[in-house]
Motif scaffolding. Structure first.
Motif, short mmCIF file in Angstrom:
data_model
loop_
_atom_site.label_atom_id
_atom_site.label_comp_id
_atom_site.label_asym_id
_atom_site.label_seq_id
_atom_site.Cartn_x
_atom_site.Cartn_y
_atom_site.Cartn_z
N VAL A 1 57.36 -96.82 -25.97
CA VAL A 1 58.39 -96.24 -25.12
C VAL A 1 59.75 -96.29 -25.82
CG1 VAL A 1 59.65 -96.51 -22.96
CG2 VAL A 1 57.16 -96.75 -22.98
N SER A 2 60.07 -97.42 -26.46
CA SER A 2 61.33 -97.55 -27.17
C SER A 2 61.44 -96.52 -28.30
CB SER A 2 61.47 -98.96 -27.75
OG SER A 2 61.50 -99.92 -26.71
N GLN A 3 60.35 -96.36 -29.05
CA GLN A 3 60.34 -95.37 -30.13
C GLN A 3 60.53 -93.97 -29.58
OE1 GLN A 3 57.04 -95.80 -32.97
NE2 GLN A 3 56.74 -97.88 -32.19
N LEU A 4 59.89 -93.70 -28.46
CA LEU A 4 60.00 -92.39 -27.84
C LEU A 4 61.44 -92.13 -27.39
CD1 LEU A 4 58.72 -89.80 -26.84
CD2 LEU A 4 57.95 -91.01 -24.80
N PHE A 5 62.05 -93.12 -26.73
CA PHE A 5 63.44 -92.99 -26.32
C PHE A 5 64.34 -92.65 -27.51
CE2 PHE A 5 63.05 -95.95 -22.39
CZ PHE A 5 62.57 -94.89 -21.64
N LEU A 6 64.18 -93.41 -28.60
CA LEU A 6 65.02 -93.21 -29.78
C LEU A 6 64.81 -91.83 -30.38
CD1 LEU A 6 64.75 -96.68 -31.58
CD2 LEU A 6 66.79 -95.68 -30.52
N ALA A 7 63.56 -91.41 -30.46
CA ALA A 7 63.27 -90.10 -31.04
C ALA A 7 63.90 -88.97 -30.23
CB ALA A 7 61.75 -89.89 -31.12
N ILE A 8 63.86 -89.10 -28.89
CA ILE A 8 64.44 -88.08 -28.02
C ILE A 8 65.96 -88.10 -28.09
CG2 ILE A 8 64.72 -87.33 -25.62
CD1 ILE A 8 61.88 -88.45 -25.11
N ASN B 1 48.58 -93.11 -29.98
CA ASN B 1 47.36 -93.79 -29.52
C ASN B 1 47.69 -95.00 -28.63
OD1 ASN B 1 44.56 -94.00 -29.31
ND2 ASN B 1 44.46 -95.53 -30.94
N SER B 2 48.63 -94.79 -27.72
CA SER B 2 49.02 -95.87 -26.81
C SER B 2 48.81 -95.42 -25.38
CB SER B 2 50.49 -96.25 -27.03
OG SER B 2 50.89 -97.24 -26.12
N ASP B 3 47.88 -96.05 -24.70
CA ASP B 3 47.57 -95.70 -23.32
C ASP B 3 48.62 -96.34 -22.40
OD1 ASP B 3 46.21 -94.49 -21.32
OD2 ASP B 3 44.25 -95.29 -21.88
N LEU B 4 49.74 -95.63 -22.19
CA LEU B 4 50.86 -96.20 -21.47
C LEU B 4 50.55 -96.48 -20.01
CD1 LEU B 4 53.82 -94.03 -22.83
CD2 LEU B 4 53.12 -96.31 -23.56
N GLY B 5 49.66 -95.72 -19.45
CA GLY B 5 49.43 -95.82 -18.01
C GLY B 5 50.16 -94.70 -17.30
N GLY B 6 49.59 -94.24 -16.22
CA GLY B 6 50.12 -93.08 -15.53
C GLY B 6 51.54 -93.21 -15.05
N ASP B 7 51.92 -94.36 -14.50
CA ASP B 7 53.25 -94.52 -13.92
C ASP B 7 54.33 -94.39 -14.99
OD1 ASP B 7 52.12 -94.87 -11.48
OD2 ASP B 7 52.28 -97.06 -11.47
N ILE B 8 54.13 -95.05 -16.12
CA ILE B 8 55.13 -95.00 -17.19
C ILE B 8 55.24 -93.60 -17.76
CG2 ILE B 8 55.76 -95.88 -19.47
CD1 ILE B 8 54.33 -98.47 -18.77
N LEU B 9 54.10 -92.96 -18.01
CA LEU B 9 54.11 -91.62 -18.56
C LEU B 9 54.75 -90.63 -17.59
CD1 LEU B 9 53.35 -89.98 -20.99
CD2 LEU B 9 51.04 -89.72 -20.08
N ASP B 10 54.44 -90.76 -16.31
CA ASP B 10 55.05 -89.88 -15.31
C ASP B 10 56.57 -90.04 -15.28
OD1 ASP B 10 52.62 -88.88 -14.58
OD2 ASP B 10 52.40 -90.13 -12.79
N GLU B 11 57.04 -91.29 -15.41
CA GLU B 11 58.48 -91.54 -15.41
C GLU B 11 59.14 -90.89 -16.63
OE1 GLU B 11 61.62 -95.31 -15.63
OE2 GLU B 11 59.52 -95.67 -15.11
N LEU B 12 58.50 -91.00 -17.78
CA LEU B 12 59.03 -90.38 -18.99
C LEU B 12 59.10 -88.86 -18.85
CD1 LEU B 12 57.13 -92.45 -21.72
CD2 LEU B 12 59.59 -92.52 -21.25
N ILE B 13 58.07 -88.29 -18.27
CA ILE B 13 58.02 -86.84 -18.10
C ILE B 13 59.13 -86.37 -17.16
CG2 ILE B 13 56.65 -84.98 -17.08
CD1 ILE B 13 54.17 -86.45 -18.22
N LEU B 14 59.28 -87.03 -16.02
CA LEU B 14 60.32 -86.64 -15.07
C LEU B 14 61.71 -86.74 -15.67
CD1 LEU B 14 58.98 -88.26 -11.76
CD2 LEU B 14 59.12 -85.81 -12.32
N ARG B 15 61.90 -87.73 -16.53
CA ARG B 15 63.22 -87.97 -17.11
C ARG B 15 63.56 -86.99 -18.23
NH1 ARG B 15 65.46 -93.88 -19.22
NH2 ARG B 15 67.47 -93.16 -20.01
N TYR B 16 62.57 -86.59 -19.02
CA TYR B 16 62.88 -85.88 -20.25
C TYR B 16 62.29 -84.48 -20.38
CZ TYR B 16 64.70 -90.22 -22.23
OH TYR B 16 65.44 -91.35 -22.46
N ARG B 17 61.40 -84.06 -19.48
CA ARG B 17 60.70 -82.80 -19.72
C ARG B 17 61.65 -81.60 -19.74
NH1 ARG B 17 57.23 -82.28 -14.11
NH2 ARG B 17 58.99 -82.03 -12.68
N SER B 18 62.71 -81.64 -18.94
CA SER B 18 63.63 -80.51 -18.90
C SER B 18 64.38 -80.36 -20.22
CB SER B 18 64.63 -80.69 -17.75
OG SER B 18 65.52 -79.59 -17.69
N THR B 19 64.94 -81.46 -20.72
CA THR B 19 65.68 -81.42 -21.98
C THR B 19 64.79 -80.98 -23.13
OG1 THR B 19 67.15 -83.19 -21.23
CG2 THR B 19 67.04 -82.80 -23.60
#
Length: 278
Positions: A10-17, A167-185
């Motif tokens: 998640v941290s890597q993803l945040f930084l990349a975005i 290859n990281s199974d984050l779990g649905g809740d975390i992935l859903d939160e990431l999508i809601l936060r960043y999918r538009s940008t």
């Protein structure tokens, strides 16, 4: 609470975005070539047919679309040239984009695979409804509206690809939160990278703004997708349609929206079969 490994992803993803370093999926070479050729009015049809014929999946999809129930009264076609002649260039562009999205929507992780399958099903539903709604709007093109519906949540795709690649199974809740936060940008940036027109790029950030105010009394493609996105068969009857400004610009009454599928179910099914033949 995510484990340490997931927190790292998640941290890597945040930084990349945030740093603009997230790798976005590219359009396949054949899709780019076809899109460029369709934008060039001087390209002979024979050259377009030749380019498409190199991809048997695209050819098969076009032939299925040209032989769908919508054209039941016409002779069957069995080649790319006749299929393109029947469908037209704009429908051809949309079919290429449909196939491209289907190809990109692949994953190995079960959670990501399930999410992408749901995204693809939802995108096709919204695309079908967008086509159907826009077809009655004289100033809008139904095929362009279909494409708007197909890509309205496309920002989800790069996020899923990234998580699946890590290859990281984050779990649905975390992935859903990431999508809601960043999918538009991410979706805006992706469509800009792919060279989409602004009228479609704006669909990404605007379609969830249910009280959107515009300077025009005419409906936009964002308005079409706003309404189509809310017209889920399960939830449409619980939407406060009187408050949806896009509905007003489309000149649809709240009563029609509440009972949309009851009124137009057969017609919607016909459109779906045309756009997404099995």
């Amino acid at each position: 609470m995510p484990n340490t490994g997931n927190s790292s992803v998640v941290s890597q993803l945040f930084l990349a975005i945030e740093n603009g370093q997230m790798l976005l999926p590219t359009l396949p070479d054949v899709a780019i070539k076809i899109q460029q050729m369709l934008d060039d009015m001087d390209i002979p049809v024979t050259d377009i047919v030749s380019a498409i014929s190199r991809d048997p999946v695209i050819v098969a999809q076009l032939i299925r679309a040209a032989n769908s129930a919508l054209y039941a009264d016409k002779p069957r076609v069995d080649n790319a040239r006749d299929a393109i002649s029947r469908l037209g260039f704009r429908a051809l562009r949309n079919q290429v984009m449909t196939i491209t999205m289907a190809r990109l929507s692949k994953a190995e992780l079960p959670a990501v695979k399930a999410l992408l399958n749901n995204l693809w099903e939802h995108s096709r539903e919204v695309a079908t409804l967008s086509y159907f709604i826009a077809d009655s709007q004289k100033h809008l093109n139904a095929d362009q509206a279909m494409l708007a519906g197909l890509i309205h949540d496309i920002g989800t795709l790069p996020l899923c690809i990234y998580v699946d690649k890590m290859n990281s199974d984050l779990g649905g809740d975390i992935l859903d939160e990431l999508i809601l936060r960043y999918r538009s940008t991410i979706g805006e940036k992706l469509l800009q990278t792919w060279g989409f027109p602004e009228e479609l790029v704006e669909v990404i950030p605007e379609h969830e703004n249910l009280q959107r105010i515009t300077n025009s009394h005419l409906a936009s493609y964002a308005d079409v997708v706003t309404v189509a996105n809310l017209l889920n068969r399960v939830t449409a009857k619980s939407v406060p349609w009187e408050n949806i400004t896009a509905r007003q610009r489309l000149h649809l009454s709240p009563e029609i929206c509440l009972n949309f599928h009851d009124r137009f179910g057969n017609e919607i099914l016909t459109v779906h079969e045309k756009l997404f033949p099995n």
